[in-house]
Design a protein around this motif. Structure first.
Motif, PDB file in Angstrom:
ATOM      1  N   LYS A  48       0.833  -1.198   0.000  1.00 45.51           N
ATOM      2  CA  LYS A  48       0.000   0.000   0.000  1.00 45.51           C
ATOM      3  C   LYS A  48       0.869   1.250   0.000  1.00 45.51           C
ATOM      4  N   TYR A  49       0.484   2.208  -0.839  1.00 43.88           N
ATOM      5  CA  TYR A  49       1.196   3.480  -0.933  1.00 43.88           C
ATOM      6  C   TYR A  49       0.180   4.620  -0.895  1.00 43.88           C
ATOM      7  N   ALA A  50       0.674   5.810  -0.593  1.00 44.68           N
ATOM      8  CA  ALA A  50      -0.214   6.967  -0.515  1.00 44.68           C
ATOM      9  C   ALA A  50      -0.901   7.214  -1.853  1.00 44.68           C
ATOM     10  N   ARG A  51      -2.119   7.684  -1.792  1.00 47.55           N
ATOM     11  CA  ARG A  51      -2.906   7.961  -2.989  1.00 47.55           C
ATOM     12  C   ARG A  51      -2.381   9.159  -3.780  1.00 47.55           C
ATOM     13  N   ASP A  52      -2.707   9.177  -5.061  1.00 48.56           N
ATOM     14  CA  ASP A  52      -2.551  10.393  -5.850  1.00 48.56           C
ATOM     15  C   ASP A  52      -3.575  11.418  -5.383  1.00 48.56           C
ATOM     16  N   ARG A  53      -3.205  12.674  -5.441  1.00 45.39           N
ATOM     17  CA  ARG A  53      -4.120  13.770  -5.132  1.00 45.39           C
ATOM     18  C   ARG A  53      -4.348  14.588  -6.411  1.00 45.39           C
ATOM     19  N   ARG A  54      -5.422  14.296  -7.090  1.00 46.53           N
ATOM     20  CA  ARG A  54      -5.736  15.021  -8.327  1.00 46.53           C
ATOM     21  C   ARG A  54      -6.303  16.411  -8.029  1.00 46.53           C
ATOM     22  N   ALA A  55      -6.963  16.506  -6.894  1.00 50.00           N
ATOM     23  CA  ALA A  55      -7.573  17.785  -6.516  1.00 50.00           C
ATOM     24  C   ALA A  55      -7.225  18.093  -5.077  1.00 50.00           C
ATOM     25  N   ASP A  56      -7.126  19.377  -4.789  1.00 52.04           N
ATOM     26  CA  ASP A  56      -6.917  19.838  -3.419  1.00 52.04           C
ATOM     27  C   ASP A  56      -8.293  20.121  -2.826  1.00 52.04           C
ATOM     28  N   ILE A  57      -8.695  19.300  -1.842  1.00 49.37           N
ATOM     29  CA  ILE A  57      -9.973  19.534  -1.178  1.00 49.37           C
ATOM     30  C   ILE A  57      -9.802  20.728  -0.239  1.00 49.37           C
ATOM     31  N   LEU A  58     -10.649  21.730  -0.377  1.00 50.79           N
ATOM     32  CA  LEU A  58     -10.529  22.962   0.402  1.00 50.79           C
ATOM     33  C   LEU A  58     -11.459  22.973   1.610  1.00 50.79           C
ATOM     34  N   HIS A  59     -12.682  22.497   1.424  1.00 47.38           N
ATOM     35  CA  HIS A  59     -13.665  22.577   2.505  1.00 47.38           C
ATOM     36  C   HIS A  59     -14.741  21.517   2.283  1.00 47.38           C
ATOM     37  N   LEU A  60     -15.165  20.908   3.384  1.00 48.46           N
ATOM     38  CA  LEU A  60     -16.274  19.955   3.353  1.00 48.46           C
ATOM     39  C   LEU A  60     -17.367  20.452   4.279  1.00 48.46           C
ATOM     40  N   LYS A  61     -18.569  20.578   3.762  1.00 46.91           N
ATOM     41  CA  LYS A  61     -19.719  20.979   4.564  1.00 46.91           C
ATOM     42  C   LYS A  61     -20.729  19.839   4.576  1.00 46.91           C
ATOM     43  N   LEU A  62     -21.060  19.368   5.792  1.00 47.31           N
ATOM     44  CA  LEU A  62     -22.076  18.345   5.963  1.00 47.31           C
ATOM     45  C   LEU A  62     -23.311  18.966   6.585  1.00 47.31           C
ATOM     46  N   ASP A  63     -24.444  18.808   5.952  1.00 49.22           N
ATOM     47  CA  ASP A  63     -25.730  19.282   6.468  1.00 49.22           C
ATOM     48  C   ASP A  63     -26.632  18.054   6.557  1.00 49.22           C
ATOM     49  N   VAL A  64     -26.795  17.516   7.785  1.00 52.01           N
ATOM     50  CA  VAL A  64     -27.409  16.197   7.914  1.00 52.01           C
ATOM     51  C   VAL A  64     -28.515  16.190   8.964  1.00 52.01           C
ATOM     52  N   THR A  65     -29.413  15.248   8.807  1.00 50.32           N
ATOM     53  CA  THR A  65     -30.498  15.021   9.756  1.00 50.32           C
ATOM     54  C   THR A  65     -30.527  13.550  10.115  1.00 50.32           C
ATOM     55  N   PRO A  66     -30.282  13.202  11.372  1.00 49.28           N
ATOM     56  CA  PRO A  66     -30.381  11.796  11.769  1.00 49.28           C
ATOM     57  C   PRO A  66     -31.822  11.425  12.094  1.00 49.28           C
ATOM     58  N   ASP A  67     -32.209  10.221  11.731  1.00 44.15           N
ATOM     59  CA  ASP A  67     -33.515   9.676  12.077  1.00 44.15           C
ATOM     60  C   ASP A  67     -33.270   8.546  13.074  1.00 44.15           C
ATOM     61  N   PHE A  68     -33.572   8.826  14.355  1.00 45.73           N
ATOM     62  CA  PHE A  68     -33.262   7.850  15.388  1.00 45.73           C
ATOM     63  C   PHE A  68     -34.186   6.636  15.334  1.00 45.73           C
TER      64      PHE A  68
END
Length: 872
Positions: A48-68
């Motif tokens: 196993k070796y480190a992945r290629d990085r084709r894109a630089d991820i800048l920000h991740l926004k998660l907007d989620v609703t859990p259903d218990f």
């Protein structure tokens, strides 16, 4: 997304079919008798070796609703990125079992998308140019088997303790949101969770808002504005009891399930002190906006160092009656250290995991010295060394041939990694080592690192070459095993030390070159004379000129080398060593035999350090002669440290003699510590047929205790006695204990199955039905435990259900329930009598499967009739 639901449907139908009546007359047989880390999810061969990085991820926004109620999650993941060097036509995100409903883009146009077993591949109508920012928004839903875990009353958890929490390491977030799920990419993140009113949400960074919404929900928005890696993203939502504090201006909080409020303070005693110590010791301030700890029900590991909010196992919480047996300062110190090592700097790929875990383990040891002193630190190093020795693992610490990242989380990354750092600190000196680590963190802050990055900094700052050190300790495996002999030449006043490297050599394990400290204590000298032997060959002699014959010879007296050392000083030296430091005393005790009973007895009674007293108890039990037993029994009284009392109990249990058993019985009458009492109860398993013991076991089984500690001990003891008459009582007790910790269920179920395993046991069908029902339990630990226990039960009537489970399985994700079911079917078939029996049973399995499919079709037909199609 339908696979988990469909599987549950099959199990419920099959469990109904597999009743006592369904197979009561179909088969008769005789049969033979017969280890808070996440398990590997998918084994992939190759290096196993480190992945290629084709894109630089800048920000991740998660907007989620859990259903218990449904134990599902729905929301939108928005990922902002820019291509690094080449135009980007497709963006590949990690995603497993996500139901994608919509994808939109900003700064780009989506042409199409493809969902594979483990990827979401988004193709753009026009390639995004390098350095141009774009974003994709993926709307999805999931019923995750990994990565996000619900704990609700419907699952058997206490009312008011409802919670859901995430666990991303190593690569589990892909099961509940699409992302770049690999550690060589850092980005900022944002979590918005729409939670039921009254619940609290904790995530990374700073709480920016709480906005009331329709439907009695509140939108909690957390922003992590400093970059971190994907597996460190966290979300916990639920009802909590909360404690708060500050380290300077840094907000601290600890949250536990409300039912554990009484245990919360015990988990929060050291956090502020740990952070203050680390900031001084490391020389780099705490980097994040807050530090919260959230205790999660049936967490998958002891703790997880999510950026600014560690999640830990509620299983670890304890009452004060545990005395010295339990403390959370070690777990607290380990996870807090990760906020520097693992979070501020993160390993580039999993082969360099020790840069996370080895550092966290070693700085836990350094805090041990700060809190409890040098003896405690050295004993921690001793304990870590024993773990390395026992693993007998000859693979390198930096290793690329793992099948799943979780296979790296072992003794190489943790205790051996800690020892590598201790050896570096010992060779460099504490001040120079501290400067190296400070430089390493400052240079790579908010970055990803390899082992070579650490070596480069150490060599730059120290001016010394560490090529050989890193090569033999990190890029090769094993450790030195040294057989050492000593002799004294009175005429020349020379002490000779002969060192033999006895480790088995291979391509991975080679001869070590290391500076081996040797100390000589001379009568009338204030301090021992210290020398170093540069060991590099398979056999070498080293000569030391001394003013007189030494009273004591110590190999590595300051405990600075990780090595299996075999060295027995001449008899008179042992007396001197028993008066030395804690490591010297531990080593001396390990060499004493029946001729040293008096010395062991004195150590058990009088030594200042609990671990020495504990080892003395073990040594006396190992000798096991009448004089040793008498010394152990005499030393069992007056021990105020619970750790020593527990060691004495274990030592007495190993003897299993009438006098030892009588002592244990007397101890049980006065012992208030539940864990020690549980240890004593467990010893009763070796005393079948004693009415007094039988009565006491039934009393404990019917009683109550924190985490059912005493009831579980009674069950283990009944299993050891093989008391099948206890099956009705054990079954009834387990039917009422629906809140057992996940780690305890396997032991309890296996014990029950073992006790009922004989075909003549009248409760065998009832036990099989109980376990079959638990195969549909919403808690995976319970399903695994039930599947394993059916193998222990060895009842052929269970094969119909187990084979049906295996017949409907699919996919390449490791399912521990199915793995357990597969093993159990093998165990059961091993006890079948003849091919005719197998044929008869297989025919019945096919009938069951056909009936299950027919019933499922009927259910689908009924659903369609109940929900007629709407007009368009």
């Amino acid at each position: 997304m339908l696979a988990p639901v469909m599987r549950t449907t099959h199990l419920l139908l099959a469990a109904t079919l597999l009743s006592s009546t369904a197979l009561a007359d179909s088969y008769e047989c005789r049969h033979c008798e017969k280890h808070l880390l996440p398990q590997p999810v998918k084994i992939i061969p190759g290096r196993k070796y480190a992945r290629d990085r084709r894109a630089d991820i800048l920000h991740l926004k998660l907007d989620v609703t859990p259903d218990f109620a449904k134990r599902t999650i729905a929301g939108t993941a928005t990922i902002r990125f820019k291509p690094i060097a080449l135009p980007l036509t497709t963006l590949e995100l990690d995603a497993v079992d996500l139901k994608i409903s919509k994808i939109t883009a900003e700064g780009a146009s989506v042409a199409e998308h493809e969902v594979t077993n483990d990827k979401l591949i988004i193709t753009f109508a026009k390639a995004v140019a390098p350095e141009e920012e774009a974003a994709v928004a993926v709307t999805y839903s999931a019923q995750p088997e990994h990565g996000l875990y619900f704990r609700t009353p419907e699952m058997g958890y206490k009312e008011g303790d409802t919670q859901v929490w995430s666990q991303g390491e190593a690569e589990l977030h892909r099961f509940w949101f699409p992302s770049y799920d690999y550690p060589n990419e850092r980005f900022t993140s944002e979590v918005i969770c729409h939670a039921p009113k009254g619940m609290e949400v904790v995530s990374n960074g700073t709480l920016k808002s709480q906005t009331p919404e329709a439907g009695d929900r509140v939108a909690w928005r957390w922003l992590q504005d400093k970059p971190h890696v994907n597996y460190l993203i966290a979300m916990a939502c639920g009802y909590f009891h909360k404690l708060e504090d500050k380290a300077g201006k840094l907000p601290l909080a600890l949250l536990v399930p409300p039912s554990h409020a009484a245990q919360a303070a015990n988990a929060f005693t050291d956090t502020r002190k740990i952070i203050e110590f680390y900031q001084k010791e490391i020389g780099v301030p705490f980097a994040w906006d807050k530090y919260y700890q959230v205790y999660c029900l049936d967490f998958l590991a002891g703790g997880m160092e999510n950026t600014s909010c560690t999640f830990e196992a509620a299983d670890m919480l304890f009452n004060s009656d545990m005395e010295q047996l339990r403390s959370l300062h070690g777990l607290d110190a380990h996870e807090t250290a990760h906020q520097w090592f693992g979070d501020l700097v993160t390993c580039r790929d999993w082969s360099h995991l020790w840069l996370n875990e080895g550092f966290a383990s070693y700085y836990t040891i350094l805090y041990e010295e700060q809190k409890l002193g040098l003896d405690a630190m050295n004993h921690s190093l001793w304990h870590e060394a024993q773990q390395v020795f026992q693993s007998n693992d000859t693979r390198p610490i930096v290793w690329r041939d793992y099948g799943d990242p979780m296979q790296q989380f072992d003794s190489r990354a943790y205790p051996k990694g800690a020892w590598v750092l201790h050896m570096l600190r010992s060779q460099l000196g504490a001040d120079l080592y501290r400067k190296c680590i400070q430089t390493y963190l400052q240079r790579h802050r908010n970055g990803i690192v390899r082992t070579e990055d650490l070596q480069d900094v150490i060599e730059e700052v120290s001016g010394l070459s560490f090529d050989q050190f890193f090569d033999q300790w990190l890029f090769h495996g094993g450790l030195p095993e040294l057989k050492i002999d000593y002799s004294w030449d009175a005429g020349s006043k020379l002490a000779r030390i002969t060192v033999r490297q006895t480790q088995k050599l291979s391509d991975q394990v080679r001869l070590f070159r290391l500076p081996l400290p040797v100390g000589f204590t001379i009568a009338g000298q204030n301090k021992p004379l210290q020398f170093k032997a540069d060991v590099s060959k398979d056999v070498e002699d080293f000569y030391f000129s001394l003013p007189a014959q030494p009273e004591l010879v110590r190999i590595d007296p300051d405990y600075t080398v990780l090595a299996k050392i075999t060295f027995t000083p001449p008899g008179p030296m042992l007396d001197k060593q028993l008066q030395s430091d804690v490591i010297g005393r531990l080593l001396a005790i390990s060499t004493l035999d029946h001729r040293g009973i008096d010395k062991l007895s004195k150590a058990l009674r009088d030594d200042a350090f609990y671990a020495v007293r504990s080892e003395a108890a073990k040594a006396l039990a190992k000798i096991a002669e009448p004089e040793a037993r008498a010394a152990l029994i005499a030393g069992s009284s007056g021990q105020k440290d619970a750790r020593v009392r527990r060691a004495v109990v274990q030592a007495l249990a190993a003897l299993n003699t009438p006098d030892a058993n009588d002592t244990l019985w007397k101890m049980a009458q006065s012992e208030k510590n539940p864990e020690i009492l549980a240890s004593i109860i467990t010893t009763w398993g070796a005393r079948p047929g004693e009415p007094e013991i039988a009565k006491a076991l039934r009393t404990q089984l019917a009683g109550t205790s924190f985490n059912s500690t005493l009831q579980l001990a009674a069950i283990r003891s009944l299993r050891a006695q093989d008391d099948e008459s206890s099956v009705p009582d054990v079954l009834a007790r387990l039917q009422s204990l629906n809140d057992l910790r996940g780690r305890d269920v396997a032991t309890a179920f296996d014990s029950l199955a073992f006790l009922a395993r004989r075909p003549t046991n009248a409760q065998r069908d009832a036990v099989r039905d109980f376990l079959a029902e638990k195969l549909s339990d919403p808690r995976r630990d319970w399903r695994v435990a039930a599947a394993k226990a059916l193998g222990t039960l060895r009842d052929p009537k269970a094969l119909g259900l187990l084979d049906l489970m295996l017949a409907i399985s699919g996919g390449d994700i490791i399912d521990p329930v199915l793995e357990a079911a597969k093993k159990s079917t093998q165990d059961i078939r091993a006890g079948l009598e003849s091919p005719a029996d197998l044929k008869k049973l297989w025919d019945r399995v096919q009938q069951l499967q056909k009936k299950s499919e027919e019933q499922e079709k009927e259910i689908e037909t009924l659903k369609k009739k109940a929900q007629p199609a709407t007009k368009k």
